[in-house]
Design an enzyme around this catalytic site. Structure first.
Site, PDB file in Angstrom:
ATOM      1  N   ASP A  27      -2.159   8.235   7.377  1.00 58.09           N
ATOM      2  CA  ASP A  27      -2.544   7.986   8.779  1.00 58.09           C
ATOM      3  C   ASP A  27      -1.620   8.682   9.778  1.00 58.09           C
ATOM      4  OD1 ASP A  27      -4.203   6.197   7.412  1.00 58.09           O
ATOM      5  OD2 ASP A  27      -2.973   4.458   7.918  1.00 58.09           O
ATOM      6  N   GLU A  39     -13.755   4.407  10.537  1.00 59.41           N
ATOM      7  CA  GLU A  39     -12.451   4.030  11.101  1.00 59.41           C
ATOM      8  C   GLU A  39     -11.726   5.279  11.580  1.00 59.41           C
ATOM      9  OE1 GLU A  39     -10.798   2.163   7.650  1.00 59.41           O
ATOM     10  OE2 GLU A  39     -10.161   4.058   6.740  1.00 59.41           O
TER      11      GLU A  39
END
Length: 340
Positions: free
Chosen positions: A38, A220
Protein backbone atom coordinates in the site's frame (compact mmCIF):
# COMPACT_ATOMS: atom_id res chain seq x y z
CA UNK A 1 16.55 21.57 2.55
CA UNK A 2 16.84 17.79 3.07
CA UNK A 3 15.76 16.12 6.29
CA UNK A 4 17.36 12.75 5.55
CA UNK A 5 19.55 11.52 8.40
CA UNK A 6 23.21 11.27 7.36
CA UNK A 7 24.40 9.04 10.18
CA UNK A 8 23.55 8.02 13.70
CA UNK A 9 21.61 10.81 15.32
CA UNK A 10 22.96 12.42 18.43
CA UNK A 11 21.53 11.38 21.75
CA UNK A 12 20.01 14.83 22.13
CA UNK A 13 18.25 14.70 18.80
CA UNK A 14 16.95 11.21 19.46
CA UNK A 15 15.60 12.34 22.81
CA UNK A 16 13.81 15.26 21.21
CA UNK A 17 12.33 13.44 18.23
CA UNK A 18 11.94 9.88 19.59
CA UNK A 19 12.86 8.77 16.07
CA UNK A 20 15.81 6.54 15.17
CA UNK A 21 17.00 6.54 11.56
CA UNK A 22 18.13 3.08 10.53
CA UNK A 23 20.91 1.98 8.19
CA UNK A 24 20.48 3.12 4.60
CA UNK A 25 18.98 0.60 2.17
CA UNK A 26 20.05 0.59 -1.49
CA UNK A 27 17.62 -1.20 -3.82
CA UNK A 28 16.21 -1.59 -7.34
CA UNK A 29 12.75 -3.17 -7.67
CA UNK A 30 11.36 -3.84 -5.14
CA UNK A 31 12.51 -0.59 -3.58
CA UNK A 32 12.25 -1.98 -0.05
CA UNK A 33 13.86 -5.26 0.95
CA UNK A 34 11.27 -6.19 3.60
CA UNK A 35 7.57 -6.98 3.26
CA UNK A 36 5.54 -3.80 2.79
CA UNK A 37 2.45 -2.85 0.79
CA UNK A 38 0.00 0.00 0.00
CA UNK A 39 2.74 2.55 -0.78
CA UNK A 40 2.16 6.27 -0.97
CA UNK A 41 4.89 8.76 -1.85
CA UNK A 42 5.14 12.47 -1.12
CA UNK A 43 7.84 15.08 -1.62
CA UNK A 44 8.53 17.10 1.50
CA UNK A 45 11.42 19.53 1.93
CA UNK A 46 13.01 18.44 -1.35
CA UNK A 47 13.10 14.80 -0.22
CA UNK A 48 11.10 11.75 -1.30
CA UNK A 49 9.09 10.26 1.55
CA UNK A 50 7.56 6.79 1.28
CA UNK A 51 4.61 5.75 3.48
CA UNK A 52 3.81 2.01 3.21
CA UNK A 53 1.90 -0.61 5.19
CA UNK A 54 3.95 -3.21 7.04
CA UNK A 55 2.74 -6.44 5.45
CA UNK A 56 2.65 -8.73 8.45
CA UNK A 57 0.12 -10.87 10.25
CA UNK A 58 -2.83 -8.61 11.03
CA UNK A 59 -2.45 -8.65 14.80
CA UNK A 60 1.22 -7.70 14.45
CA UNK A 61 0.52 -4.96 11.91
CA UNK A 62 -0.13 -2.25 14.49
CA UNK A 63 2.51 0.26 13.38
CA UNK A 64 3.68 2.35 10.44
CA UNK A 65 7.30 2.71 9.35
CA UNK A 66 8.29 5.42 6.88
CA UNK A 67 11.28 5.91 4.58
CA UNK A 68 13.09 8.85 2.98
CA UNK A 69 15.38 9.17 -0.04
CA UNK A 70 17.16 11.77 -2.11
CA UNK A 71 17.15 9.70 -5.31
CA UNK A 72 14.60 6.83 -5.08
CA UNK A 73 17.48 4.37 -4.63
CA UNK A 74 18.99 4.92 -1.18
CA UNK A 75 16.42 4.79 1.60
CA UNK A 76 16.51 5.67 5.27
CA UNK A 77 14.02 4.00 7.58
CA UNK A 78 12.19 5.57 10.52
CA UNK A 79 10.62 3.00 12.82
CA UNK A 80 7.06 3.04 14.14
CA UNK A 81 6.13 6.68 13.61
CA UNK A 82 2.54 5.57 14.22
CA UNK A 83 1.66 2.84 16.73
CA UNK A 84 -0.43 2.35 19.88
CA UNK A 85 2.01 4.49 21.86
CA UNK A 86 0.87 7.67 20.08
CA UNK A 87 -2.59 6.58 18.89
CA UNK A 88 -4.20 4.96 21.92
CA UNK A 89 -7.37 3.83 20.16
CA UNK A 90 -5.48 2.00 17.36
CA UNK A 91 -5.21 -1.41 19.02
CA UNK A 92 -5.44 -3.64 15.95
CA UNK A 93 -4.15 -3.44 12.38
CA UNK A 94 -2.85 -0.06 11.16
CA UNK A 95 -2.35 0.38 7.43
CA UNK A 96 -2.59 2.40 4.19
CA UNK A 97 -0.94 5.67 5.31
CA UNK A 98 -1.54 8.82 3.26
CA UNK A 99 0.56 11.89 4.00
CA UNK A 100 0.28 15.57 3.20
CA UNK A 101 1.83 18.84 4.33
CA UNK A 102 -0.33 21.85 5.18
CA UNK A 103 1.38 25.07 6.20
CA UNK A 104 4.17 24.00 8.58
CA UNK A 105 2.59 20.74 9.72
CA UNK A 106 2.81 17.21 8.34
CA UNK A 107 -0.16 14.85 8.57
CA UNK A 108 -0.47 11.10 8.15
CA UNK A 109 -3.96 9.68 7.63
CA UNK A 110 -4.26 5.95 8.27
CA UNK A 111 -6.72 3.07 8.65
CA UNK A 112 -6.99 1.22 11.95
CA UNK A 113 -8.81 -1.62 13.71
CA UNK A 114 -10.60 -2.96 10.58
CA UNK A 115 -14.12 -2.31 11.86
CA UNK A 116 -16.66 -4.80 10.51
CA UNK A 117 -20.14 -3.53 11.38
CA UNK A 118 -22.27 -2.85 8.30
CA UNK A 119 -23.98 0.53 8.12
CA UNK A 120 -27.44 -1.02 8.15
CA UNK A 121 -26.71 -2.80 11.45
CA UNK A 122 -24.68 -0.15 13.25
CA UNK A 123 -27.05 0.10 16.20
CA UNK A 124 -28.30 -3.48 16.19
CA UNK A 125 -27.01 -4.98 19.45
CA UNK A 126 -27.16 -8.45 17.90
CA UNK A 127 -24.38 -7.62 15.45
CA UNK A 128 -22.79 -4.45 16.76
CA UNK A 129 -20.52 -4.11 19.72
CA UNK A 130 -21.06 -0.51 20.82
CA UNK A 131 -17.47 -0.38 22.00
CA UNK A 132 -16.14 -0.99 18.47
CA UNK A 133 -13.82 1.89 17.59
CA UNK A 134 -11.87 2.21 14.37
CA UNK A 135 -11.76 3.68 10.92
CA UNK A 136 -9.66 6.53 9.54
CA UNK A 137 -7.37 8.42 11.92
CA UNK A 138 -4.84 11.21 11.55
CA UNK A 139 -1.60 12.16 13.28
CA UNK A 140 0.48 15.33 12.95
CA UNK A 141 4.10 16.42 13.36
CA UNK A 142 6.38 19.38 12.73
CA UNK A 143 8.84 17.26 10.75
CA UNK A 144 8.19 14.52 8.17
CA UNK A 145 9.93 11.91 10.32
CA UNK A 146 8.03 12.91 13.46
CA UNK A 147 7.47 12.66 16.33
CA UNK A 148 3.77 12.33 15.50
CA UNK A 149 0.87 12.84 17.89
CA UNK A 150 -2.78 11.90 17.54
CA UNK A 151 -4.45 14.88 15.89
CA UNK A 152 -8.02 14.50 17.21
CA UNK A 153 -7.86 11.60 19.66
CA UNK A 154 -10.45 9.51 17.80
CA UNK A 155 -11.23 8.38 14.25
CA UNK A 156 -11.93 11.14 11.75
CA UNK A 157 -14.33 8.76 9.97
CA UNK A 158 -15.42 5.90 12.19
CA UNK A 159 -18.62 4.48 10.72
CA UNK A 160 -19.74 2.83 7.50
CA UNK A 161 -21.35 5.38 5.14
CA UNK A 162 -22.81 4.55 1.71
CA UNK A 163 -21.70 0.96 2.27
CA UNK A 164 -18.00 1.95 2.36
CA UNK A 165 -15.86 0.51 5.10
CA UNK A 166 -13.70 3.43 6.38
CA UNK A 167 -10.32 2.24 5.09
CA UNK A 168 -7.74 2.96 2.37
CA UNK A 169 -7.93 6.74 2.52
CA UNK A 170 -6.06 9.05 0.16
CA UNK A 171 -5.76 12.84 0.37
CA UNK A 172 -5.85 15.10 -2.69
CA UNK A 173 -5.20 18.85 -2.70
CA UNK A 174 -6.98 20.66 -5.54
CA UNK A 175 -5.85 23.86 -7.28
CA UNK A 176 -8.08 26.03 -5.11
CA UNK A 177 -6.58 24.61 -1.91
CA UNK A 178 -9.49 22.29 -1.13
CA UNK A 179 -8.36 19.05 0.48
CA UNK A 180 -10.41 16.00 -0.50
CA UNK A 181 -10.35 12.61 1.18
CA UNK A 182 -11.23 9.52 -0.87
CA UNK A 183 -11.64 6.16 0.83
CA UNK A 184 -13.59 2.97 0.98
CA UNK A 185 -13.60 -0.79 1.14
CA UNK A 186 -16.39 -3.32 0.57
CA UNK A 187 -16.77 -2.16 -3.03
CA UNK A 188 -17.80 1.44 -2.29
CA UNK A 189 -15.81 4.68 -2.65
CA UNK A 190 -16.68 7.95 -0.89
CA UNK A 191 -15.25 11.44 -1.22
CA UNK A 192 -15.40 14.26 1.32
CA UNK A 193 -13.82 17.65 1.96
CA UNK A 194 -11.56 18.25 4.96
CA UNK A 195 -11.97 21.37 7.05
CA UNK A 196 -9.11 23.83 7.41
CA UNK A 197 -7.43 22.15 10.39
CA UNK A 198 -8.16 18.53 9.35
CA UNK A 199 -10.23 17.84 12.46
CA UNK A 200 -13.50 17.10 10.65
CA UNK A 201 -15.25 16.93 7.30
CA UNK A 202 -16.63 20.10 5.71
CA UNK A 203 -20.15 19.96 4.21
CA UNK A 204 -20.73 20.14 0.49
CA UNK A 205 -23.14 22.77 -0.84
CA UNK A 206 -26.09 20.42 -0.33
CA UNK A 207 -25.15 19.83 3.31
CA UNK A 208 -23.82 16.30 2.86
CA UNK A 209 -20.45 15.34 4.31
CA UNK A 210 -19.70 12.45 1.96
CA UNK A 211 -20.61 11.60 -1.61
CA UNK A 212 -20.32 8.19 -3.21
CA UNK A 213 -18.22 8.14 -6.40
CA UNK A 214 -17.87 4.36 -6.82
CA UNK A 215 -16.74 3.43 -10.35
CA UNK A 216 -17.33 0.13 -12.10
CA UNK A 217 -15.52 -2.86 -10.53
CA UNK A 218 -14.15 -0.77 -7.65
CA UNK A 219 -12.96 -2.74 -4.62
CA UNK A 220 -10.59 -0.49 -2.60
CA UNK A 221 -7.46 1.68 -2.64
CA UNK A 222 -8.53 4.93 -4.39
CA UNK A 223 -6.00 7.61 -5.37
CA UNK A 224 -6.54 10.84 -7.30
CA UNK A 225 -4.26 13.10 -9.33
CA UNK A 226 -4.72 15.95 -11.80
CA UNK A 227 -3.15 16.25 -15.24
CA UNK A 228 -3.93 18.44 -18.25
CA UNK A 229 -7.44 19.40 -17.28
CA UNK A 230 -8.57 15.99 -16.01
CA UNK A 231 -8.95 14.45 -12.57
CA UNK A 232 -7.78 10.84 -12.65
CA UNK A 233 -9.12 8.31 -10.15
CA UNK A 234 -7.28 5.01 -9.81
CA UNK A 235 -8.43 2.07 -7.72
CA UNK A 236 -7.80 -1.61 -7.03
CA UNK A 237 -10.00 -4.46 -8.23
CA UNK A 238 -10.06 -8.17 -7.46
CA UNK A 239 -8.95 -9.66 -4.14
CA UNK A 240 -5.87 -8.34 -2.31
CA UNK A 241 -4.86 -11.88 -1.36
CA UNK A 242 -5.10 -13.32 -4.87
CA UNK A 243 -3.59 -12.95 -8.33
CA UNK A 244 -6.74 -11.12 -9.46
CA UNK A 245 -5.62 -7.93 -7.70
CA UNK A 246 -5.08 -5.15 -10.27
CA UNK A 247 -5.34 -1.40 -10.87
CA UNK A 248 -7.89 0.35 -13.09
CA UNK A 249 -8.67 4.02 -13.66
CA UNK A 250 -11.16 6.58 -14.90
CA UNK A 251 -11.07 10.33 -15.34
CA UNK A 252 -13.44 13.28 -15.08
CA UNK A 253 -13.59 17.05 -15.27
CA UNK A 254 -14.46 17.28 -11.56
CA UNK A 255 -13.05 15.57 -8.46
CA UNK A 256 -16.62 14.45 -7.78
CA UNK A 257 -16.74 12.50 -11.04
CA UNK A 258 -18.44 10.64 -12.55
CA UNK A 259 -15.45 8.37 -13.11
CA UNK A 260 -16.32 5.97 -15.90
CA UNK A 261 -13.94 3.02 -15.95
CA UNK A 262 -11.48 3.29 -18.84
CA UNK A 263 -9.10 0.36 -18.50
CA UNK A 264 -6.95 -1.93 -16.36
CA UNK A 265 -3.38 -0.59 -16.39
CA UNK A 266 -1.59 -2.85 -13.90
CA UNK A 267 -2.14 -6.57 -13.45
CA UNK A 268 -0.34 -9.84 -12.69
CA UNK A 269 2.50 -10.91 -14.95
CA UNK A 270 3.55 -14.53 -14.32
CA UNK A 271 7.08 -13.70 -15.54
CA UNK A 272 7.53 -10.84 -13.03
CA UNK A 273 5.03 -10.87 -10.14
CA UNK A 274 1.37 -11.34 -9.30
CA UNK A 275 -1.27 -9.48 -7.28
CA UNK A 276 -0.13 -5.98 -8.28
CA UNK A 277 -2.26 -3.21 -6.81
CA UNK A 278 -3.01 -0.51 -4.20
CA UNK A 279 -0.97 2.17 -5.89
CA UNK A 280 -0.06 5.82 -5.66
CA UNK A 281 1.34 8.22 -8.26
CA UNK A 282 4.47 10.38 -8.34
CA UNK A 283 5.06 13.34 -10.64
CA UNK A 284 8.64 14.63 -10.39
CA UNK A 285 8.38 18.40 -9.84
CA UNK A 286 9.14 20.55 -12.86
CA UNK A 287 8.79 17.62 -15.29
CA UNK A 288 6.15 15.64 -17.14
CA UNK A 289 7.63 12.41 -15.77
CA UNK A 290 5.12 10.20 -13.97
CA UNK A 291 5.69 7.07 -11.91
CA UNK A 292 3.45 4.50 -10.27
CA UNK A 293 4.17 3.12 -6.79
CA UNK A 294 2.46 -0.19 -6.03
CA UNK A 295 2.88 -3.49 -4.26
CA UNK A 296 3.09 -6.92 -5.81
CA UNK A 297 3.70 -10.54 -4.87
CA UNK A 298 7.16 -11.83 -5.86
CA UNK A 299 7.55 -15.17 -7.60
CA UNK A 300 8.02 -17.50 -5.75
CA UNK A 301 5.69 -16.18 -3.07
CA UNK A 302 6.28 -17.22 0.51
CA UNK A 303 3.02 -16.19 2.20
CA UNK A 304 -0.22 -14.33 1.63
CA UNK A 305 1.42 -11.31 3.28
CA UNK A 306 4.53 -11.55 1.12
CA UNK A 307 4.10 -8.22 -0.68
CA UNK A 308 6.81 -5.81 -1.76
CA UNK A 309 6.81 -2.15 -2.81
CA UNK A 310 7.83 -1.33 -6.39
CA UNK A 311 8.06 1.65 -8.72
CA UNK A 312 7.82 1.80 -12.51
CA UNK A 313 7.39 4.47 -15.15
CA UNK A 314 3.89 5.55 -16.17
CA UNK A 315 3.25 6.84 -19.70
CA UNK A 316 0.30 8.61 -21.30
CA UNK A 317 -1.10 8.60 -24.82
CA UNK A 318 -1.61 11.91 -26.61
CA UNK A 319 -5.30 11.81 -25.67
CA UNK A 320 -4.43 11.55 -21.98
CA UNK A 321 -5.25 7.88 -21.53
CA UNK A 322 -2.73 5.80 -19.59
CA UNK A 323 -0.69 3.05 -21.22
CA UNK A 324 -0.52 -0.34 -19.48
CA UNK A 325 2.24 -0.39 -16.87
CA UNK A 326 5.25 -2.55 -17.68
CA UNK A 327 6.41 -4.17 -14.44
CA UNK A 328 10.18 -4.50 -14.16
CA UNK A 329 12.84 -5.85 -11.84
CA UNK A 330 15.08 -2.86 -12.56
CA UNK A 331 12.64 -0.18 -11.47
CA UNK A 332 13.79 3.34 -12.27
CA UNK A 333 17.21 5.00 -12.39
CA UNK A 334 18.28 7.36 -9.61
CA UNK A 335 16.16 10.52 -9.82
CA UNK A 336 17.69 13.21 -7.61
CA UNK A 337 15.50 16.19 -6.86
CA UNK A 338 16.66 19.63 -7.95
CA UNK A 339 17.79 21.85 -5.11
CA UNK A 340 15.23 24.44 -4.10
Amino acid sequence: MSLVKKGVCTLLLCAISSVVAQTKIVTSNPILTDWYADPEMAIFENTYWLFPTFSGVTKKQDFIDIFSSNDLKQWTKYDKVVDPSNVKWAKDAVWAPSAIQKDSTYYIFFSANDIQTPESHWWDPKVHDSTEVGGIGVVRAKHPEGPYVDHIGKPLIGTVVNGAQPIDQSIFRDHDGTHYIMYGGWGHCNIGMLNDDFTALKPFADGSLLKEITPENYVEGPVMFYKDGHYYLMWSEGSWGRDSYRVAYGRAKSPLGPFDRIATILASNPEIATGAGHNSVLNVPGTDEWYILYHRRPIPNEHRNHRVVCIDRMYFNEDGTILPIIMTHTGVPPIPLENE
